[in-house]
Design a protein around this motif. Structure first.
Motif, PDB file in Angstrom:
ATOM      1  N   UNK A   1     -11.714  12.111  16.882  1.00 49.58           N
ATOM      2  CA  UNK A   1     -10.923  11.771  18.062  1.00 49.58           C
ATOM      3  C   UNK A   1      -9.787  12.760  18.292  1.00 49.58           C
ATOM      4  N   UNK A   2      -9.025  13.077  17.255  1.00 51.84           N
ATOM      5  CA  UNK A   2      -7.875  13.961  17.419  1.00 51.84           C
ATOM      6  C   UNK A   2      -8.291  15.351  17.890  1.00 51.84           C
ATOM      7  N   UNK A   3      -9.390  15.869  17.355  1.00 54.75           N
ATOM      8  CA  UNK A   3      -9.868  17.181  17.781  1.00 54.75           C
ATOM      9  C   UNK A   3     -10.277  17.158  19.254  1.00 54.75           C
ATOM     10  N   UNK A   4     -10.941  16.065  19.663  1.00 49.74           N
ATOM     11  CA  UNK A   4     -11.367  15.952  21.051  1.00 49.74           C
ATOM     12  C   UNK A   4     -10.196  15.863  22.011  1.00 49.74           C
ATOM     13  N   UNK A   5      -9.158  15.092  21.637  1.00 51.63           N
ATOM     14  CA  UNK A   5      -7.976  14.956  22.497  1.00 51.63           C
ATOM     15  C   UNK A   5      -7.252  16.299  22.626  1.00 51.63           C
ATOM     16  N   UNK A   6      -7.130  17.027  21.513  1.00 52.83           N
ATOM     17  CA  UNK A   6      -6.467  18.338  21.554  1.00 52.83           C
ATOM     18  C   UNK A   6      -7.204  19.286  22.500  1.00 52.83           C
ATOM     19  N   UNK A   7      -8.511  19.253  22.458  1.00 50.47           N
ATOM     20  CA  UNK A   7      -9.297  20.121  23.353  1.00 50.47           C
ATOM     21  C   UNK A   7      -9.123  19.683  24.808  1.00 50.47           C
ATOM     22  N   UNK A   8      -9.126  18.371  25.061  1.00 50.20           N
ATOM     23  CA  UNK A   8      -8.948  17.862  26.427  1.00 50.20           C
ATOM     24  C   UNK A   8      -7.597  18.278  26.992  1.00 50.20           C
ATOM     25  N   UNK A   9      -6.564  18.270  26.160  1.00 48.97           N
ATOM     26  CA  UNK A   9      -5.246  18.702  26.610  1.00 48.97           C
ATOM     27  C   UNK A   9      -5.237  20.195  26.924  1.00 48.97           C
ATOM     28  N   UNK A  10      -5.997  20.953  26.136  1.00 53.86           N
ATOM     29  CA  UNK A  10      -6.031  22.405  26.348  1.00 53.86           C
ATOM     30  C   UNK A  10      -6.740  22.774  27.645  1.00 53.86           C
ATOM     31  N   UNK A  11      -7.828  22.060  27.961  1.00 46.71           N
ATOM     32  CA  UNK A  11      -8.613  22.394  29.164  1.00 46.71           C
ATOM     33  C   UNK A  11      -8.252  21.504  30.345  1.00 46.71           C
ATOM     34  N   UNK A  12      -7.356  20.531  30.120  1.00 47.03           N
ATOM     35  CA  UNK A  12      -6.883  19.645  31.184  1.00 47.03           C
ATOM     36  C   UNK A  12      -8.037  18.876  31.842  1.00 47.03           C
TER      37      UNK A  12
ATOM     38  N   UNK B   1       0.865  -1.176   0.000  1.00 50.29           N
ATOM     39  CA  UNK B   1       0.000   0.000   0.000  1.00 50.29           C
ATOM     40  C   UNK B   1       0.900   1.224   0.000  1.00 50.29           C
ATOM     41  N   UNK B   2       0.365   2.355  -0.410  1.00 51.56           N
ATOM     42  CA  UNK B   2       1.193   3.547  -0.572  1.00 51.56           C
ATOM     43  C   UNK B   2       1.614   4.107   0.778  1.00 51.56           C
ATOM     44  N   UNK B   3       2.616   4.974   0.733  1.00 49.44           N
ATOM     45  CA  UNK B   3       3.184   5.545   1.955  1.00 49.44           C
ATOM     46  C   UNK B   3       2.159   6.363   2.730  1.00 49.44           C
ATOM     47  N   UNK B   4       1.300   7.066   2.007  1.00 48.79           N
ATOM     48  CA  UNK B   4       0.282   7.880   2.677  1.00 48.79           C
ATOM     49  C   UNK B   4      -0.681   7.007   3.475  1.00 48.79           C
ATOM     50  N   UNK B   5      -1.077   5.867   2.884  1.00 52.45           N
ATOM     51  CA  UNK B   5      -1.962   4.948   3.600  1.00 52.45           C
ATOM     52  C   UNK B   5      -1.256   4.346   4.812  1.00 52.45           C
ATOM     53  N   UNK B   6       0.028   4.032   4.670  1.00 51.92           N
ATOM     54  CA  UNK B   6       0.789   3.505   5.803  1.00 51.92           C
ATOM     55  C   UNK B   6       0.830   4.510   6.942  1.00 51.92           C
ATOM     56  N   UNK B   7       1.019   5.775   6.604  1.00 51.09           N
ATOM     57  CA  UNK B   7       1.077   6.812   7.629  1.00 51.09           C
ATOM     58  C   UNK B   7      -0.275   6.992   8.311  1.00 51.09           C
ATOM     59  N   UNK B   8      -1.355   6.977   7.525  1.00 47.36           N
ATOM     60  CA  UNK B   8      -2.691   7.148   8.101  1.00 47.36           C
ATOM     61  C   UNK B   8      -3.091   5.933   8.921  1.00 47.36           C
ATOM     62  N   UNK B   9      -2.644   4.740   8.498  1.00 43.35           N
ATOM     63  CA  UNK B   9      -2.899   3.530   9.282  1.00 43.35           C
ATOM     64  C   UNK B   9      -2.182   3.612  10.623  1.00 43.35           C
ATOM     65  N   UNK B  10      -0.946   4.094  10.591  1.00 42.98           N
ATOM     66  CA  UNK B  10      -0.173   4.229  11.830  1.00 42.98           C
ATOM     67  C   UNK B  10      -0.834   5.225  12.776  1.00 42.98           C
ATOM     68  N   UNK B  11      -1.398   6.306  12.220  1.00 43.42           N
ATOM     69  CA  UNK B  11      -2.058   7.315  13.052  1.00 43.42           C
ATOM     70  C   UNK B  11      -3.317   6.777  13.720  1.00 43.42           C
ATOM     71  N   UNK B  12      -3.885   5.724  13.132  1.00 41.78           N
ATOM     72  CA  UNK B  12      -5.107   5.159  13.687  1.00 41.78           C
ATOM     73  C   UNK B  12      -4.827   4.355  14.956  1.00 41.78           C
ATOM     74  N   UNK B  13      -3.597   3.919  15.147  1.00 39.04           N
ATOM     75  CA  UNK B  13      -3.223   3.121  16.319  1.00 39.04           C
ATOM     76  C   UNK B  13      -2.757   4.034  17.442  1.00 39.04           C
ATOM     77  N   UNK B  14      -3.301   3.823  18.630  1.00 42.45           N
ATOM     78  CA  UNK B  14      -2.980   4.668  19.777  1.00 42.45           C
ATOM     79  C   UNK B  14      -1.920   4.011  20.650  1.00 42.45           C
ATOM     80  N   UNK B  15      -1.131   4.853  21.299  1.00 40.69           N
ATOM     81  CA  UNK B  15      -0.175   4.373  22.296  1.00 40.69           C
ATOM     82  C   UNK B  15      -0.845   4.490  23.669  1.00 40.69           C
ATOM     83  N   UNK B  16      -1.707   3.517  23.978  1.00 43.79           N
ATOM     84  CA  UNK B  16      -2.494   3.566  25.205  1.00 43.79           C
ATOM     85  C   UNK B  16      -1.674   3.079  26.398  1.00 43.79           C
ATOM     86  N   UNK B  17      -1.892   3.725  27.528  1.00 46.77           N
ATOM     87  CA  UNK B  17      -1.242   3.316  28.779  1.00 46.77           C
ATOM     88  C   UNK B  17      -2.279   2.659  29.682  1.00 46.77           C
TER      89      UNK B  17
END
Length: 659
Positions: free
Chosen positions: A519-530, A160-176
């Protein structure tokens, strides 16, 4: 009709099932054999997992879908020499399609000879469409990039193309703290209550079926047969009880095919709730059922079936003969019980748990209600004298059922509208249709109009007037809900959500809450308002999601926490809205299988599966802004448990902040 229902159901269900896993039922490879400078044999080999089979290109028409090769640029860069050859196949008669089907087991090998027209061509693209089946059938596509120089690769490991690889990687979270998701305890879904609900619905459906003209007249006739034909009273009672047991058994057996689906869980019916055209199909079926109850036509199984079962009961005798008598009743009464059983199937979409278990519970409840009178009246034959006589009241029961079937039909159409983002059946439109249905039912019960199969006009009975009053009351309740004078909590999950209305140009968030649908927009807002995050995996056609929002989220002890303490991110996994072209991509699983991500729902459904190993809705996760899991995931729970869960997440978050 039976074939069509089964084929559409299996096709949609199996497509969804495969979309939730990265396990490959067949692994494909290819080789190239050079015959001359211009001729080559392209060999495609599939290793098929145990229990699965793939259909031949030449399987009989009218059965399962055949394998089909598409050779790109054939006739331009090269030509096909002869037909595609196949390895050894198996032939077997299909009872479903009534044709002899041809298929492969364990291994499928296809060979196609080509002759180059352009000697400079060194790579050929070949697409294989095939259907692979076990207890379900999955339509599949494999793309082969065949190198004539012998440097090809396996289709299931295609690039698959590099762009798809990058977007696939972005879909996976580094959850703790991901291990907290499966700790169970407080937040387990209440599947038992759903099971009892379906059993109760089945039992209620069976009681209603008893009052129909297909079943009710059979009670005194059958009981009298057993009690009078037996020389001993005890023997007659035993036979009647055995007859009742076989009725329960027969309806239970109807649910057994669903147990063949190895991977089934509660979400298989979510497929029905989220597949647009299957919902439209069910809408048409339920309308068809409704008008049969209105008397415009009658649904019947072939009369030869009943005749054969009746003849078998006379010939065999004993317990087996009684079984065939019970089977005869099930066949003869289908015109009344069939639509009720269809409604029972629809009701399983409301319950948590394994669909096969739910459906079995409903069928047992239905059969038990049908069988109960035969056992009771055999024990107490004097009660037969107290039975009301058959008459026009049974026709009234059928008509009332017809109106209920019609109301249920529009629920399926509403699902299609929600998932497809049509914007046609907004909440007001849906409620308006239901109001009209129950007003018409009341008018019928009060004798204002009649249907073709109604008998001579008679004085209205007390029961008919009472049901007419109930229908009028329910219509009034709907009108008050339409005017926002009551909350309609009794119907949570049936009407479209309260934010899907004509007064808004597009759907917003439940209960007027602020929410993010990315999801990304929501996380950015959560980080801003803590603030911690409430991640809500939901669906437009998810009944239990609406129940949670309208009955749990709206509670005074819950709503303030959602509004003030959490950042709400609602991801709709059944949203069929197309992603912008620059956001579409191919997601590659670890197995190498590639899934196209073209819609909003495909994106968030895959996101849920790969990060949380879950595919059910509602599904709630509490996260810190830096993606730390705060406690276990929760699904469908009550106010008290949900409140404790939210408070636990807040406490964990505050503790981590103070470290």
């Amino acid at each position: 009709m039976r074939k069509l229902v089964l084929l559409l159901g299996l096709f949609a269900l199996s497509s969804w099932l495969y979309g939730q896993t990265d396990k490959e039922p067949a692994l494909w490879s290819h080789t190239v054999n050079k015959i001359s400078d211009t001729e080559y044999d392209l060999v495609f080999e599939g290793i098929i997992m145990d229990g699965w089979h793939v259909y031949s290109q030449y399987t009989a028409e009218g059965g399962s879908l055949p394998s089909e090769f598409t050779f790109e640029k054939a006739g331009v860069d090269y030509e096909l020499v002869g037909e595609t050859q196949e390895s050894e196949t198996i032939k077997e008669y299909s009872d479903i399609f009534e044709v002899e089907e041809t298929f492969f087991k364990k291994e499928a090998i296809f060979t196609q000879r080509i002759k180059l027209l352009n000697p400079e061509v060194r790579q050929i693209s070949v697409n294989l469409f095939y259907q692979i089946c076990k207890e379900v059938c999955i339509p599949m596509d494999e793309l082969f990039q065949v190198s004539l120089d012998g440097n090809g690769f396996v289709a299931s490991e295609q690039q698959i193309d590099e762009e798809s690889l990058a977007m696939s990687a972005n879909l996976k979270l580094d959850l703790k703290n991901k291990e907290l998701l499966n700790q169970g305890g407080l937040t387990q879904a209440k599947k038992k209550s759903g099971l009892w609900m379906v059993f109760g619905l089945g039992f209620l459906g069976g009681l209603i079926a008893l009052l129909t003209p297909c079943v009710f007249p059979m009670i005194p006739l059958t009981v009298s047969f057993f009690t009078k034909q037996s020389q001993q009273k005890a023997k007659g009672i035993t036979n009647a009880m055995l007859y009742g047991f076989f009725i329960v058994l027969i309806y239970f057996l109807l649910s057994l095919p669903f147990h063949l689906f190895d991977s089934i869980d509660s979400q298989i019916l979510n497929t029905i709730a989220t597949n647009i055209w299957l919902n439209v199909f069910f809408f048409a079926i339920f309308v068809f059922f409704a008008f049969s109850f209105f008397g415009y036509y009658e649904l019947t199984l072939p009369s030869s079936w009943a005749n054969k079962m009746d003849a078998a009961s006379s010939k065999v005798g004993g317990g087996l003969g009684i079984f065939f008598m019970a089977l005869t009743l099930a066949i003869v009464s289908f015109s009344c019980t069939g639509p009720i059983l269809g409604g029972l199937l629809g009701s399983t979409t409301l319950a948590e748990g394994d669909v096969a278990v739910n459906l079995s519970a409903g069928m047992v409840g239905f059969g038990l209600a049908l069988a109960l009178p035969f056992g009771l009246f055999a024990l107490f034959p004097a009660w037969l004298n107290s039975l009301p006589k058959s008459g026009g009241w049974m026709t009234t029961v059928k008509v009332v059922l017809g109106f209920l079937e019609l109301a249920l039909a529009f629920k399926f159409l509403s699902n299609a509208d929600l998932v497809g983002n049509w914007g046609i059946f907004k909440r007001e439109i849906f409620l308006g249709i239901w109001i009209l249905i129950f007003v018409l039912m009341a008018l019928y019960l009060f004798g204002i109009f009649r249907f073709p199969h109604d008998g001579p006009k008679q004085k209205l009975s007390i029961g008919r007037k009472l049901v007419g009053v109930l229908s009028t009351t329910f219509a009034t309740y709907l009108i008050l809900g339409l005017l926002n004078m009551t909350s309609l909590k009794l119907l949570s999950g049936f009407p479209p959500p309260d934010f899907y209305t004509l007064s808004t140009s597009e759907s917003n968030c439940p209960l007027g809450l602020d929410c993010f649908k990315d999801f990304d927009e929501g996380v950015a807002y959560a980080q801003a308002v803590n603030k911690p995050i409430l991640l809500d995996f939901t669906g437009w056609a998810c009944v239990n999601c609406r129940k949670m929002e309208e009955n749990v989220w709206s509670d005074p002890s819950i709503y303030p926490m959602l509004k003030d303490e959490y950042v709400l991110i609602s991801l709709y996994v059944d949203d069929r809205k197309e992603l912008p072209e620059n956001q579409k991509f191919d997601f590659q699983y670890e197995s190498g299988r590639i899934k196209e991500i073209n819609t909003v729902g495909q994106k968030w459904g895959t996101f849920q599966t790969i990060n949380f190993n879950a595919a059910s809705q509602p599904y709630y996760v509490l996260l810190s802004p830096n993606l730390e899991i705060l406690n276990d995931a929760v699904q469908y729970v009550d106010v008290e448990e949900y409140g404790q869960w939210l408070k636990s997440g807040l406490a964990t978050y505050q503790l981590s902040m103070n470290k």
